[in-house]
Design a protein around this motif. Structure first.
Motif, PDB file in Angstrom:
ATOM      1  N   GLU A   1      34.481 -15.503 -36.979  1.00  0.00           N
ATOM      2  CA  GLU A   1      33.440 -15.714 -37.977  1.00  0.00           C
ATOM      3  C   GLU A   1      32.292 -14.736 -37.810  1.00  0.00           C
ATOM      4  OE1 GLU A   1      32.375 -19.807 -37.696  1.00  0.00           O
ATOM      5  OE2 GLU A   1      34.015 -20.463 -39.003  1.00  0.00           O
ATOM      6  N   THR A   2      32.094 -14.265 -36.575  1.00  0.00           N
ATOM      7  CA  THR A   2      31.001 -13.324 -36.315  1.00  0.00           C
ATOM      8  C   THR A   2      31.391 -11.893 -36.644  1.00  0.00           C
ATOM      9  OG1 THR A   2      30.139 -14.727 -34.555  1.00  0.00           O
ATOM     10  CG2 THR A   2      29.420 -12.427 -34.551  1.00  0.00           C
ATOM     11  N   TRP A   3      32.615 -11.505 -36.311  1.00  0.00           N
ATOM     12  CA  TRP A   3      32.968 -10.098 -36.340  1.00  0.00           C
ATOM     13  C   TRP A   3      33.998  -9.700 -37.383  1.00  0.00           C
ATOM     14  CZ3 TRP A   3      29.592  -7.339 -33.963  1.00  0.00           C
ATOM     15  CH2 TRP A   3      28.925  -7.848 -32.842  1.00  0.00           C
TER      16      TRP A   3
ATOM     17  N   THR B   1      39.824 -22.535 -26.266  1.00  0.00           N
ATOM     18  CA  THR B   1      40.121 -21.131 -26.538  1.00  0.00           C
ATOM     19  C   THR B   1      40.163 -20.878 -28.035  1.00  0.00           C
ATOM     20  OG1 THR B   1      41.396 -20.948 -24.496  1.00  0.00           O
ATOM     21  CG2 THR B   1      41.821 -19.300 -26.198  1.00  0.00           C
ATOM     22  N   LEU B   2      40.750 -21.805 -28.795  1.00  0.00           N
ATOM     23  CA  LEU B   2      40.794 -21.647 -30.245  1.00  0.00           C
ATOM     24  C   LEU B   2      39.394 -21.696 -30.843  1.00  0.00           C
ATOM     25  CD1 LEU B   2      43.898 -23.812 -31.228  1.00  0.00           C
ATOM     26  CD2 LEU B   2      43.756 -21.344 -30.880  1.00  0.00           C
ATOM     27  N   GLY B   3      38.527 -22.547 -30.291  1.00  0.00           N
ATOM     28  CA  GLY B   3      37.148 -22.593 -30.761  1.00  0.00           C
ATOM     29  C   GLY B   3      36.436 -21.269 -30.529  1.00  0.00           C
ATOM     30  N   SER B   4      36.676 -20.661 -29.373  1.00  0.00           N
ATOM     31  CA  SER B   4      36.067 -19.358 -29.079  1.00  0.00           C
ATOM     32  C   SER B   4      36.604 -18.284 -30.015  1.00  0.00           C
ATOM     33  CB  SER B   4      36.344 -18.973 -27.619  1.00  0.00           C
ATOM     34  OG  SER B   4      35.755 -19.893 -26.733  1.00  0.00           O
ATOM     35  N   LEU B   5      37.908 -18.349 -30.298  1.00  0.00           N
ATOM     36  CA  LEU B   5      38.516 -17.369 -31.201  1.00  0.00           C
ATOM     37  C   LEU B   5      37.939 -17.506 -32.602  1.00  0.00           C
ATOM     38  CD1 LEU B   5      40.677 -15.176 -31.645  1.00  0.00           C
ATOM     39  CD2 LEU B   5      42.321 -17.010 -32.109  1.00  0.00           C
ATOM     40  N   ARG B   6      37.748 -18.747 -33.052  1.00  0.00           N
ATOM     41  CA  ARG B   6      37.170 -18.955 -34.376  1.00  0.00           C
ATOM     42  C   ARG B   6      35.742 -18.416 -34.434  1.00  0.00           C
ATOM     43  NH1 ARG B   6      36.006 -24.789 -37.383  1.00  0.00           N
ATOM     44  NH2 ARG B   6      34.751 -23.938 -39.065  1.00  0.00           N
TER      45      ARG B   6
ATOM     46  N   ASP C   1      52.676 -16.070 -33.372  1.00  0.00           N
ATOM     47  CA  ASP C   1      53.094 -16.058 -34.772  1.00  0.00           C
ATOM     48  C   ASP C   1      51.992 -16.678 -35.632  1.00  0.00           C
ATOM     49  OD1 ASP C   1      53.951 -19.103 -35.559  1.00  0.00           O
ATOM     50  OD2 ASP C   1      54.246 -18.679 -33.427  1.00  0.00           O
ATOM     51  N   ARG C   2      52.196 -16.702 -36.935  1.00  0.00           N
ATOM     52  CA  ARG C   2      51.153 -17.185 -37.853  1.00  0.00           C
ATOM     53  C   ARG C   2      50.869 -18.666 -37.687  1.00  0.00           C
ATOM     54  NH1 ARG C   2      50.995 -16.826 -44.515  1.00  0.00           N
ATOM     55  NH2 ARG C   2      49.046 -17.974 -44.747  1.00  0.00           N
ATOM     56  N   TRP C   3      51.872 -19.493 -37.335  1.00  0.00           N
ATOM     57  CA  TRP C   3      51.739 -20.933 -37.494  1.00  0.00           C
ATOM     58  C   TRP C   3      51.450 -21.714 -36.230  1.00  0.00           C
ATOM     59  CZ3 TRP C   3      50.829 -22.150 -42.192  1.00  0.00           C
ATOM     60  CH2 TRP C   3      51.409 -21.408 -43.238  1.00  0.00           C
ATOM     61  N   SER C   4      51.881 -21.263 -35.061  1.00  0.00           N
ATOM     62  CA  SER C   4      51.794 -22.092 -33.859  1.00  0.00           C
ATOM     63  C   SER C   4      50.365 -22.507 -33.539  1.00  0.00           C
ATOM     64  CB  SER C   4      52.412 -21.349 -32.668  1.00  0.00           C
ATOM     65  OG  SER C   4      53.799 -21.173 -32.861  1.00  0.00           O
ATOM     66  N   LEU C   5      49.452 -21.554 -33.542  1.00  0.00           N
ATOM     67  CA  LEU C   5      48.071 -21.881 -33.214  1.00  0.00           C
ATOM     68  C   LEU C   5      47.417 -22.715 -34.318  1.00  0.00           C
ATOM     69  CD1 LEU C   5      46.772 -18.594 -31.548  1.00  0.00           C
ATOM     70  CD2 LEU C   5      47.565 -20.700 -30.461  1.00  0.00           C
ATOM     71  N   LEU C   6      47.835 -22.519 -35.563  1.00  0.00           N
ATOM     72  CA  LEU C   6      47.310 -23.354 -36.639  1.00  0.00           C
ATOM     73  C   LEU C   6      47.740 -24.809 -36.457  1.00  0.00           C
ATOM     74  CD1 LEU C   6      47.784 -21.097 -39.795  1.00  0.00           C
ATOM     75  CD2 LEU C   6      45.629 -21.755 -38.717  1.00  0.00           C
ATOM     76  N   ILE C   7      48.964 -25.027 -36.009  1.00  0.00           N
ATOM     77  CA  ILE C   7      49.440 -26.391 -35.742  1.00  0.00           C
ATOM     78  C   ILE C   7      48.630 -27.019 -34.613  1.00  0.00           C
ATOM     79  CG2 ILE C   7      51.393 -27.755 -34.913  1.00  0.00           C
ATOM     80  CD1 ILE C   7      53.221 -25.687 -36.344  1.00  0.00           C
ATOM     81  N   VAL C   8      48.417 -26.254 -33.539  1.00  0.00           N
ATOM     82  CA  VAL C   8      47.618 -26.766 -32.418  1.00  0.00           C
ATOM     83  C   VAL C   8      46.210 -27.102 -32.888  1.00  0.00           C
ATOM     84  CG1 VAL C   8      46.592 -26.170 -30.183  1.00  0.00           C
ATOM     85  CG2 VAL C   8      48.970 -25.567 -30.658  1.00  0.00           C
ATOM     86  N   ARG C   9      45.637 -26.214 -33.681  1.00  0.00           N
ATOM     87  CA  ARG C   9      44.279 -26.457 -34.192  1.00  0.00           C
ATOM     88  C   ARG C   9      44.238 -27.695 -35.070  1.00  0.00           C
ATOM     89  NH1 ARG C   9      41.747 -26.979 -39.377  1.00  0.00           N
ATOM     90  NH2 ARG C   9      39.521 -26.613 -39.048  1.00  0.00           N
ATOM     91  N   GLN C  10      45.251 -27.887 -35.929  1.00  0.00           N
ATOM     92  CA  GLN C  10      45.291 -29.036 -36.821  1.00  0.00           C
ATOM     93  C   GLN C  10      45.360 -30.344 -36.029  1.00  0.00           C
ATOM     94  OE1 GLN C  10      44.915 -28.521 -39.986  1.00  0.00           O
ATOM     95  NE2 GLN C  10      45.654 -30.296 -41.111  1.00  0.00           N
ATOM     96  N   LEU C  11      46.215 -30.386 -35.023  1.00  0.00           N
ATOM     97  CA  LEU C  11      46.345 -31.597 -34.218  1.00  0.00           C
ATOM     98  C   LEU C  11      45.108 -31.822 -33.349  1.00  0.00           C
ATOM     99  CD1 LEU C  11      50.088 -31.295 -33.111  1.00  0.00           C
ATOM    100  CD2 LEU C  11      49.129 -32.757 -34.905  1.00  0.00           C
TER     101      LEU C  11
END
Length: 232
Positions: free
Chosen positions: A101-103, A92-97, A21-31
């Motif tokens: 940013e590249t593509w 994994t989130l760092g790789s996704l970011r 969903d839109r928010w779960s990974l954003l919460i993980v990234r924020q923490l």
């Protein structure tokens, strides 16, 4: 499909089902970026607008999955932190970011749809140690949308923050910037320096000449990435 491939596919499907969903990974990234945070900190710090009920639901889900746990906060209310399982997701989130940013191209309609996201990116590019001692408001307008304005408040030693309504400081403390959307996104994402944008006039400025001359110094150079403070 072999049995091992089927197991991998099922694992991937489960990850998407629980975290897609839109928010779960954003919460993980924020923490993962800022360390333990209270509910109100998360509600105001996440990019975009999340309702308190949705945030509570996502936090319960992440706790159930074992990615997030509660810990003592600075006030009587608990804070939330990543568990060891949640920490394992940050790479994994760092790789996704990096891939995005590249593509993935920036969405030219983002500022109209989610202006707080772009303002949040700009705030992250600002350097609180080099901001003016007295607060300054950077007012932003787009070349093609003179009816819409956005504000970024900067002050030395304070966290920069974006506003969707005029903070109404003294008018002598305003710098008025007009920008093209591509230039603003490039500045917000740290792909371009302010001096270059002023140089080719993709960004123009009005206001106190002394303040205008210092705008570039208030933001980190394009090659610098904001520090990510993580708590163990």
């Amino acid at each position: 499909m072999g049995s091992s491939e089927f197991v991998g596919y099922c694992s991937f499907t489960k990850a998407i089902e629980h975290l897609g969903d839109r928010w779960s990974l954003l919460i993980v990234r924020q923490l993962g970026t800022f360390g333990p945070q209270g509910f109100n900190e998360l509600a105001t710090g996440l990019p975009g607008r999340i309702s308190r009920s949705v945030l509570a639901d996502r936090l319960r889900r992440l706790e159930t999955l074992g990615l997030v746990s509660r810990c003592a906060g600075p006030d009587p209310h608990p804070a939330y932190r990543l568990t060891e399982v949640g920490e394992g997701l940050t790479a994994t989130l760092g790789s996704l970011r990096a891939w995005a940013e590249t593509w993935l191209p920036d969405d030219p309609d983002m500022l109209d749809r989610d202006p707080d996201i772009v303002l949040g990116w700009l705030a992250q590019r600002a350097d609180p140690d080099r901001a003016p001692e007295r607060p300054v408001v950077v007012e932003l307008r787009l070349h093609h949308r003179h009816d819409r304005r956005y504000w970024l408040v900067l002050q030395r030693g304070a966290a920069p923050y974006g506003c969707l309504t005029d903070p109404l400081l003294d008018v002598s403390r305003y710098v008025y910037l007009e920008s093209s959307m591509p230039a603003l996104l490039a500045l917000a994402r740290g792909r371009r320096d302010w001096a270059d944008a002023f140089g080719d006039r993709s960004v123009t400025a009005a206001g106190d000449p002394e303040l205008i001359g210092r705008v570039s110094a208030w933001f980190r150079p394009a090659s610098d990435q904001p520090c990510a403070h993580r708590n163990a």
